[in-house]
Motif scaffolding. Sequence first.
Motif, PDB file in Angstrom:
ATOM      1  N   THR A  65       0.835  -1.202   0.000  1.00 52.04           N
ATOM      2  CA  THR A  65       0.000   0.000   0.000  1.00 52.04           C
ATOM      3  C   THR A  65       0.870   1.251   0.000  1.00 52.04           C
ATOM      4  OG1 THR A  65      -1.624  -1.249   1.272  1.00 52.04           O
ATOM      5  CG2 THR A  65      -1.928   1.128   1.167  1.00 52.04           C
ATOM      6  N   ARG A  66       1.884   1.277   0.863  1.00 51.59           N
ATOM      7  CA  ARG A  66       2.797   2.423   0.893  1.00 51.59           C
ATOM      8  C   ARG A  66       3.567   2.531  -0.424  1.00 51.59           C
ATOM      9  NH1 ARG A  66       3.689   4.847   5.800  1.00 51.59           N
ATOM     10  NH2 ARG A  66       5.726   5.575   5.107  1.00 51.59           N
ATOM     11  N   ASN A  67       3.937   1.388  -1.000  1.00 48.57           N
ATOM     12  CA  ASN A  67       4.651   1.398  -2.266  1.00 48.57           C
ATOM     13  C   ASN A  67       3.790   2.022  -3.372  1.00 48.57           C
ATOM     14  OD1 ASN A  67       7.047   0.523  -3.834  1.00 48.57           O
ATOM     15  ND2 ASN A  67       5.497  -0.663  -4.925  1.00 48.57           N
ATOM     16  N   THR A  68       2.501   1.659  -3.407  1.00 51.80           N
ATOM     17  CA  THR A  68       1.602   2.220  -4.412  1.00 51.80           C
ATOM     18  C   THR A  68       1.349   3.701  -4.151  1.00 51.80           C
ATOM     19  OG1 THR A  68       0.584   0.058  -4.737  1.00 51.80           O
ATOM     20  CG2 THR A  68      -0.646   1.952  -5.530  1.00 51.80           C
ATOM     21  N   ALA A  69       1.240   4.084  -2.873  1.00 52.81           N
ATOM     22  CA  ALA A  69       1.081   5.505  -2.553  1.00 52.81           C
ATOM     23  C   ALA A  69       2.309   6.289  -3.013  1.00 52.81           C
ATOM     24  CB  ALA A  69       0.857   5.689  -1.055  1.00 52.81           C
ATOM     25  N   ASN A  70       3.499   5.727  -2.837  1.00 52.84           N
ATOM     26  CA  ASN A  70       4.719   6.382  -3.314  1.00 52.84           C
ATOM     27  C   ASN A  70       4.771   6.414  -4.838  1.00 52.84           C
ATOM     28  OD1 ASN A  70       5.954   7.215  -0.913  1.00 52.84           O
ATOM     29  ND2 ASN A  70       6.705   5.163  -0.523  1.00 52.84           N
ATOM     30  N   PHE A  71       4.230   5.380  -5.486  1.00 59.96           N
ATOM     31  CA  PHE A  71       4.136   5.366  -6.949  1.00 59.96           C
ATOM     32  C   PHE A  71       3.244   6.516  -7.416  1.00 59.96           C
ATOM     33  CE2 PHE A  71       1.571   3.898 -10.627  1.00 59.96           C
ATOM     34  CZ  PHE A  71       2.571   3.912 -11.585  1.00 59.96           C
ATOM     35  N   TRP A  72       2.133   6.744  -6.712  1.00 57.23           N
ATOM     36  CA  TRP A  72       1.241   7.870  -7.040  1.00 57.23           C
ATOM     37  C   TRP A  72       2.009   9.185  -6.923  1.00 57.23           C
ATOM     38  CZ3 TRP A  72      -0.492  12.214  -4.461  1.00 57.23           C
ATOM     39  CH2 TRP A  72      -1.586  12.874  -5.021  1.00 57.23           C
ATOM     40  N   ILE A  73       2.765   9.346  -5.833  1.00 61.91           N
ATOM     41  CA  ILE A  73       3.540  10.571  -5.621  1.00 61.91           C
ATOM     42  C   ILE A  73       4.564  10.750  -6.740  1.00 61.91           C
ATOM     43  CG2 ILE A  73       5.273  11.651  -4.125  1.00 61.91           C
ATOM     44  CD1 ILE A  73       3.720  10.385  -1.742  1.00 61.91           C
ATOM     45  N   ASN A  74       5.298   9.673  -7.070  1.00 61.39           N
ATOM     46  CA  ASN A  74       6.315   9.762  -8.114  1.00 61.39           C
ATOM     47  C   ASN A  74       5.693  10.059  -9.482  1.00 61.39           C
ATOM     48  OD1 ASN A  74       8.422   9.261  -6.325  1.00 61.39           O
ATOM     49  ND2 ASN A  74       8.265   7.054  -6.593  1.00 61.39           N
ATOM     50  N   THR A  75       4.507   9.527  -9.743  1.00 58.75           N
ATOM     51  CA  THR A  75       3.835   9.757 -11.022  1.00 58.75           C
ATOM     52  C   THR A  75       3.422  11.205 -11.180  1.00 58.75           C
ATOM     53  OG1 THR A  75       3.006   7.485 -11.089  1.00 58.75           O
ATOM     54  CG2 THR A  75       1.847   9.098 -12.448  1.00 58.75           C
ATOM     55  N   TRP A  76       2.832  11.797 -10.140  1.00 57.89           N
ATOM     56  CA  TRP A  76       2.241  13.128 -10.259  1.00 57.89           C
ATOM     57  C   TRP A  76       3.118  14.250  -9.716  1.00 57.89           C
ATOM     58  CZ3 TRP A  76      -1.150  13.034 -13.792  1.00 57.89           C
ATOM     59  CH2 TRP A  76      -1.904  11.881 -14.003  1.00 57.89           C
ATOM     60  N   ASN A  77       4.302  13.928  -9.236  1.00 59.28           N
ATOM     61  CA  ASN A  77       5.201  14.941  -8.675  1.00 59.28           C
ATOM     62  C   ASN A  77       6.043  15.598  -9.766  1.00 59.28           C
ATOM     63  OD1 ASN A  77       6.438  16.455  -6.678  1.00 59.28           O
ATOM     64  ND2 ASN A  77       7.997  14.905  -6.272  1.00 59.28           N
ATOM     65  N   LYS A  78       5.383  15.949 -10.872  1.00 58.26           N
ATOM     66  CA  LYS A  78       6.071  16.563 -11.998  1.00 58.26           C
ATOM     67  C   LYS A  78       5.243  17.741 -12.487  1.00 58.26           C
ATOM     68  CE  LYS A  78       7.817  12.053 -13.455  1.00 58.26           C
ATOM     69  NZ  LYS A  78       7.006  11.001 -12.906  1.00 58.26           N
ATOM     70  N   PRO A  79       5.781  18.959 -12.430  1.00 61.07           N
ATOM     71  CA  PRO A  79       5.038  20.119 -12.938  1.00 61.07           C
ATOM     72  C   PRO A  79       4.677  19.920 -14.414  1.00 61.07           C
ATOM     73  CG  PRO A  79       6.987  20.827 -11.727  1.00 61.07           C
ATOM     74  CD  PRO A  79       7.085  19.339 -11.888  1.00 61.07           C
ATOM     75  N   GLY A  80       3.434  20.242 -14.767  1.00 60.21           N
ATOM     76  CA  GLY A  80       2.998  20.137 -16.159  1.00 60.21           C
ATOM     77  C   GLY A  80       2.626  18.740 -16.612  1.00 60.21           C
ATOM     78  N   LYS A  81       2.686  17.767 -15.722  1.00 56.07           N
ATOM     79  CA  LYS A  81       2.321  16.384 -16.079  1.00 56.07           C
ATOM     80  C   LYS A  81       0.875  16.369 -16.560  1.00 56.07           C
ATOM     81  CE  LYS A  81       2.537  11.762 -15.651  1.00 56.07           C
ATOM     82  NZ  LYS A  81       3.192  10.998 -16.681  1.00 56.07           N
ATOM     83  N   LEU A  82       0.610  15.673 -17.668  1.00 60.41           N
ATOM     84  CA  LEU A  82      -0.734  15.608 -18.225  1.00 60.41           C
ATOM     85  C   LEU A  82      -1.513  14.441 -17.632  1.00 60.41           C
ATOM     86  CD1 LEU A  82      -0.044  16.313 -22.007  1.00 60.41           C
ATOM     87  CD2 LEU A  82      -0.601  17.932 -20.179  1.00 60.41           C
ATOM     88  N   SER A  83      -2.801  14.657 -17.458  1.00 63.38           N
ATOM     89  CA  SER A  83      -3.694  13.560 -17.051  1.00 63.38           C
ATOM     90  C   SER A  83      -4.773  13.416 -18.106  1.00 63.38           C
ATOM     91  CB  SER A  83      -4.297  13.828 -15.675  1.00 63.38           C
ATOM     92  OG  SER A  83      -5.082  15.002 -15.676  1.00 63.38           O
ATOM     93  N   TYR A  84      -5.188  12.188 -18.331  1.00 62.71           N
ATOM     94  CA  TYR A  84      -6.197  11.856 -19.338  1.00 62.71           C
ATOM     95  C   TYR A  84      -7.405  11.307 -18.603  1.00 62.71           C
ATOM     96  CZ  TYR A  84      -2.192  12.477 -22.349  1.00 62.71           C
ATOM     97  OH  TYR A  84      -1.107  13.011 -22.977  1.00 62.71           O
TER      98      TYR A  84
END
Length: 197
Positions: A65-84
């Motif tokens: 669970t913590r690993n997936t939460a960190n994956f979420w942080i790493n995925t979205w911790n980028k300015p300008g990252k696009l979401s679909y």
Amino acid sequence: MHVEFTVTRTHVKRVLGLLATAVVTMIALGSCTDSSGKQEQDRTLGGYSQLVARQPSQTMNYSPTRNTANFWINTWNKPGKLSYVYLQNSDGEILGYYVFKGLPVPYCVSLTPPDQVNGSGNNYGVVRKAPAVDGVYYGEGDCSRYFGMDATTGAYVEYTAGLGINVLLYDQPLPNNPNVKPLGRTRIDKDGKPVTQ
């Protein structure tokens, strides 16, 4: 018209007698309620203690669970990252999509704490919500309405989830969906790149 009211000692004694009876009754009822409530609480906590003694909780060496939460942080911790953001009806049909700069945000998000602490000195006594890992507060307002920034134009976009509308959120466009229509000002071209319509 003049009305005269005379209070006699008899009246005072009756009122005091009724008040005394009411106070004694309230104390008696309060002690019954407190007593039975305490018994229920003791029984519940005693049962819990027995279960914990018989079945102690285990500990983990690794937390997926913590690993997936960190994956979420790493995925979205980028300015300008696009979401679909794809909207799907209750039959599983994709109705359309939005391309946002950053994540869509529900109306139940706040930049400031949703509660207010009044008092001074040691008289606060209010437990306040802490901000989430993304630096905002969740839980106040309408969590079914979302808003975001169109990826290519910067236009404000808002949509509602629920009532048969499901939201599918990705950090990349879905492949093999050429017939899905864009709902915002940005569309995905044949190479998978966001472009203004």
